[in-house]
Design a protein around this motif. Structure first.
Motif: not given
Length: 467
Positions: A275-284
């Motif tokens: 999910e998008q929220s998981e992609l952003s969690m990993m990146a941040y």
């Protein structure tokens, strides 16, 4: 005697009151003498960015007359750059058959020059150096010095410790041809690889640094692929640990810290699209642990026909899937403040929480990695942090010695927790807050900044004083 005793007690109490009133952390509560913060002009760094790599590209057909510069290819490349990436790993269905014969090297150079004209630098994949005919890098090191689009040679993917001696020889041969003008690197295994089930991960990094990186005079990279997202929406504990290990050994060997993260199904217990929220969690989270560049695996499907395909942001023919828009949005947010982030030097990490306490303890209880961990009041500007859920915060310094904080709402989609974060910056009265593609100047209430995050969100914060 009694009167004298009471006088003595009164004097002691008076001293305590004066001490408590006047001695509270003078470095952060000194508004009488506080001068305006000498903020660095981050716009001077506007042309810099966080490099974001993409693994694999849809098939590019070569026209007999136009070469690679065709309408279809241009559309595929535009989708790649629109998704916020600037470095391409030349792996994929149309690349696997390449080797390092003279003909193939010329084909690589033509392709890299075309990609450079579209604003993309290229990493050539050595495919573990010996697995393809004419691809033994020791005997046949390719020379791509004639291509302005050549960024790096990925000489080996996920080697074992015992392979480092051979990779060191390959690095030496690379150095003979390229010197410090191009980048040689290896993508290392994550800590959860089966060969480390009984230990040896520190020795793995040390072997890479001592045997391989020691041969390189130019830019060095320490890269690991770590894919934490699982089918049941939980995350592997190893992700934070892997990031900390990358950063620790990047400091030791003066290398760029790089992480490869999943944006597709990867099989086994991780066979779902993030999910998008998981992609952003990993990146941040990666940026909060001091990563200096990122890559996404895999941007496009890459298996040969008949084999199980990953579900990636794009298919081999360039068709975009739903996760493409998620990846594009996350990269857009990163690129919005990336030039500011690049003005700062990472110093350490502040991390706390209950849901992921096990993952955090892998860092806090490690004798080496614990040296990277700060408490809030050990920074120059923070007095305290109050939070209602897990967080990871990178502590950084810019060229004028000002503090910056990279915040990540760290956790799993299974927990799906929001985060209310209260940062007490003492007598600092303003903050630049970069969040979700916007920058706001926030006036602090008695030095306090309150931020709210949905799952996976993050922010970059720069506190300052302005009278």
């Amino acid at each position: 005697m009694r009167k004298g005793l009471l006088s003595t007690i009164s004097l002691i109490l008076l001293i305590l009151v004066i001490t408590i009133t006047c001695g509270c952390d003078s470095k952060k509560n000194n508004s009488v003498t506080r001068e305006n913060t000498n903020l660095y002009d981050y716009s001077l760094n506007k042309d810099d960015r966080i490099n974001i790599h993409g693994w694999n590209l849809p098939v590019l057909e070569k026209d007999e007359v136009k070469g690679y510069d065709t309408e279809k290819n241009n559309s595929i490349i535009k989708d790649f750059t629109d998704a916020g990436m600037n470095i391409l790993h030349l792996t994929g269905k149309n690349i696997w058959t390449y080797n390092f014969s003279e003909e193939s090297c010329n084909n690589y150079i033509e392709l890299m020059n075309y990609l450079k004209s579209k604003g993309i630098m290229s990493t050539v994949f050595g495919y573990n150096a010996v697995n393809i005919e004419n691809n033994d890098l020791l005997a046949n090191m390719p020379d791509f010095t004639d291509s302005d689009g050549f960024y790096s040679l990925l000489a080996w993917d996920e080697p074992e410790t015992k392979t480092m001696s051979k990779i060191g020889l390959i690095a030496k041969e690379f150095e003979n041809i390229y010197g410090s003008n191009s980048i040689f690197y290896v993508n290392l295994l994550p800590s959860y690889a089966s060969i480390f089930s009984t230990g040896g991960y520190d020795e793995y990094f040390e072997a890479y640094g001592d045997i391989v990186l020691s041969q390189i005079s130019g830019k060095k990279i320490i890269s690991v692929d770590s894919y934490p997202l699982k089918d049941d929406q939980s995350i592997m504990q190893n992700f934070l640990y892997d990031l900390a290990m990358i950063r620790y050994y990047s400091n030791m060997y003066d290398a760029e810290a790089h992480i490869a993260m999943q944006c597709c199904t990867t099989g086994g217990l991780k066979n779902r699209t993030p999910e998008q929220s998981e992609l952003s969690m990993m990146a941040y989270t990666a940026l909060a642990l001091g990563m200096e560049s990122l890559s996404w695996y895999t941007y496009s499907d890459h298996q040969e026909e008949g084999e199980k395909q990953p579900i990636s942001p794009t298919s081999n023919d360039g068709t975009k899937r739903e996760v493409y828009d998620s990846l594009k949005q996350v990269n857009e947010y990163i690129n919005f403040f990336g030039y500011v982030y690049k003005c700062f030097e990472w110093k350490g990490v502040i991390l706390d929480g209950s849901n992921q306490s096990g993952a955090m303890s892998l860092i806090k209880r490690n004798r080496s990695l614990s040296k990277l961990v700060y408490l809030a009041n050990e920074t120059e500007t923070l007095n305290s942090i109050t939070a209602d859920s897990d967080y990871v915060i990178g502590y950084m310094k810019d060229k004028n010695n000002n503090d910056g904080f990279m915040i990540a709402n760290y956790g799993s989609l299974k927990d799906n927790h929001s985060l209310k974060l209260t940062l007490d910056f003492g007598d600092y009265n303003k903050a630049q807050v970069y969040k979700n593609g916007e920058m706001q100047i926030v006036t602090l209430n008695n030095g306090v900044l309150e931020l709210n995050f949905e799952y996976g969100e993050g922010a970059f914060v720069i506190p300052y004083y302005e009278g």
